[in-house]
Motif scaffolding. Structure first.
Motif, PDB file in Angstrom:
ATOM      1  N   THR A 276       2.880  11.334 -10.558  1.00  0.00           N
ATOM      2  CA  THR A 276       1.998  12.686 -10.540  1.00  0.00           C
ATOM      3  C   THR A 276       2.890  13.765 -10.534  1.00  0.00           C
ATOM      4  OG1 THR A 276       0.230  11.597  -9.073  1.00  0.00           O
ATOM      5  CG2 THR A 276       0.361  13.900  -9.312  1.00  0.00           C
TER       6      THR A 276
ATOM      7  N   PHE B  18       0.797  -1.182  -0.071  1.00  0.00           N
ATOM      8  CA  PHE B  18       0.103  -0.123  -0.112  1.00  0.00           C
ATOM      9  C   PHE B  18       0.988   1.131  -0.096  1.00  0.00           C
ATOM     10  CE2 PHE B  18      -2.706   3.250   2.516  1.00  0.00           C
ATOM     11  CZ  PHE B  18      -3.558   3.267   1.563  1.00  0.00           C
ATOM     12  N   THR B  19       1.952   1.376   0.867  1.00  0.00           N
ATOM     13  CA  THR B  19       2.808   2.591   1.086  1.00  0.00           C
ATOM     14  C   THR B  19       3.531   2.633  -0.346  1.00  0.00           C
ATOM     15  OG1 THR B  19       2.807   1.997   3.325  1.00  0.00           O
ATOM     16  CG2 THR B  19       4.852   3.339   2.203  1.00  0.00           C
TER      17      THR B  19
ATOM     18  N   TYR C 235       1.369   4.123  -3.014  1.00  0.00           N
ATOM     19  CA  TYR C 235       1.090   5.575  -2.717  1.00  0.00           C
ATOM     20  C   TYR C 235       2.505   6.252  -3.108  1.00  0.00           C
ATOM     21  CZ  TYR C 235       0.595  10.202  -0.685  1.00  0.00           C
ATOM     22  OH  TYR C 235       0.521  11.405  -0.530  1.00  0.00           O
ATOM     23  N   ASN C 236       3.492   5.812  -2.759  1.00  0.00           N
ATOM     24  CA  ASN C 236       4.797   6.639  -3.280  1.00  0.00           C
ATOM     25  C   ASN C 236       4.999   6.547  -4.784  1.00  0.00           C
ATOM     26  OD1 ASN C 236       5.396   7.534  -0.675  1.00  0.00           O
ATOM     27  ND2 ASN C 236       6.691   5.396  -0.286  1.00  0.00           N
TER      28      ASN C 236
ATOM     29  N   LYS D 206       3.684  13.155   1.866  1.00  0.00           N
ATOM     30  CA  LYS D 206       4.190  12.136   2.524  1.00  0.00           C
ATOM     31  C   LYS D 206       3.860  12.267   3.721  1.00  0.00           C
ATOM     32  CE  LYS D 206       7.481  10.392  -0.785  1.00  0.00           C
ATOM     33  NZ  LYS D 206       8.859   9.895  -1.120  1.00  0.00           N
TER      34      LYS D 206
ATOM     35  N   PHE E 220       0.165  11.667   4.137  1.00  0.00           N
ATOM     36  CA  PHE E 220       0.072  10.106   4.135  1.00  0.00           C
ATOM     37  C   PHE E 220       0.366   9.478   5.419  1.00  0.00           C
ATOM     38  CE2 PHE E 220       1.318   5.795   2.773  1.00  0.00           C
ATOM     39  CZ  PHE E 220       0.075   5.439   2.313  1.00  0.00           C
TER      40      PHE E 220
ATOM     41  N   ALA F 236       2.354   6.102  -7.145  1.00  0.00           N
ATOM     42  CA  ALA F 236       1.561   7.290  -7.583  1.00  0.00           C
ATOM     43  C   ALA F 236       1.990   8.709  -7.495  1.00  0.00           C
ATOM     44  CB  ALA F 236       0.235   7.042  -6.756  1.00  0.00           C
ATOM     45  N   LEU F 237       2.472   8.795  -6.281  1.00  0.00           N
ATOM     46  CA  LEU F 237       3.080  10.303  -5.848  1.00  0.00           C
ATOM     47  C   LEU F 237       4.157  10.689  -6.769  1.00  0.00           C
ATOM     48  CD1 LEU F 237       2.734  12.972  -4.231  1.00  0.00           C
ATOM     49  CD2 LEU F 237       4.340  11.995  -2.694  1.00  0.00           C
TER      50      LEU F 237
END
Length: 195
Positions: free
Chosen positions: A39, A28-29, A32-33, A79, A82, A35-36
């Motif tokens: 982006t 999951f982390t 997210y990282n 971050k 999050f 995807a960030l």
């Protein structure tokens, strides 16, 4: 001296869940990282410079510094937020608990199939009456318990009302006998006056 109490039939309590990220929390982390990062990559210097064409021509190094600074601050802020959400919502612990539940379910399924505790029958192969019972029995049981509770309440209310009615009947009979005595007394008084 050892105690003679038999072991508890209930399963032992689950082991405490650690806050160390398990496989799901790590994935999951990482998601997210990634995807960030993707982006922030989408906001390239060229696209940023196209928003400020006069500054890009006049002071490109300042604009590059501003772009790098903005991207860095945005990444740090995202971050930190999050991490705050992960901590406040206990995401790591909950994902670890989910992992434990799934592992336990896999173990029980394997134990059930290997141990012959019962053959797993696919629902689509069951006859219609069995499927109907499996879907309606829980509803019928809950409705039956609800109706039994209502029946007990009604019976207790009826018992209270019967007592009230008996008390009122006794009071009415007492008043009638008192009224009959008064009528007799008045008749007796009327006869004496008439004499």
């Amino acid at each position: 001296m050892p105690s003679a109490t038999p072991p508890s039939p209930s399963p032992p309590p689950p082991a405490p869940t650690t806050s160390t990220p398990g496989p799901r929390a790590t994935a999951f982390t990482k998601l997210y990282n990634d995807a960030l990062a993707n982006t922030l990559k989408a906001v390239s210097y060229d696209s940023f410079a196209s928003c400020f064409p006069s500054i890009a021509e006049g002071a490109p190094t300042a604009l590059k510094g501003m772009h790098a600074d903005m991207a860095g601050k945005l990444e740090r802020f995202a971050k930190e937020e999050f991490e705050t959400i992960l901590r406040e919502r206990n995401v790591v612990e909950n994902l670890n608990r989910l992992e434990d539940l799934m592992a336990d379910a896999r173990r029980r399924r394997a134990r059930g199939v290997e141990g012959g505790e019962g053959e797993v029958v696919p629902p689509h192969t069951l006859p219609a009456p069995a499927l109907l019972r499996s879907h309606t029995t829980p509803l019928h049981q809950s409705q039956q318990s609800h109706l039994n509770a209502k029946l007990q309440t009604t019976e207790s209310q009826n018992a209270t009302l019967i007592e009230e009615i008996r008390r009122q009947r006794a009071e009415i009979e007492e008043l009638l006998s008192l009224g009959e005595m008064l009528v007799k007394d008045l008749e007796g008084a009327g006869r004496k006056l008439g004499e």
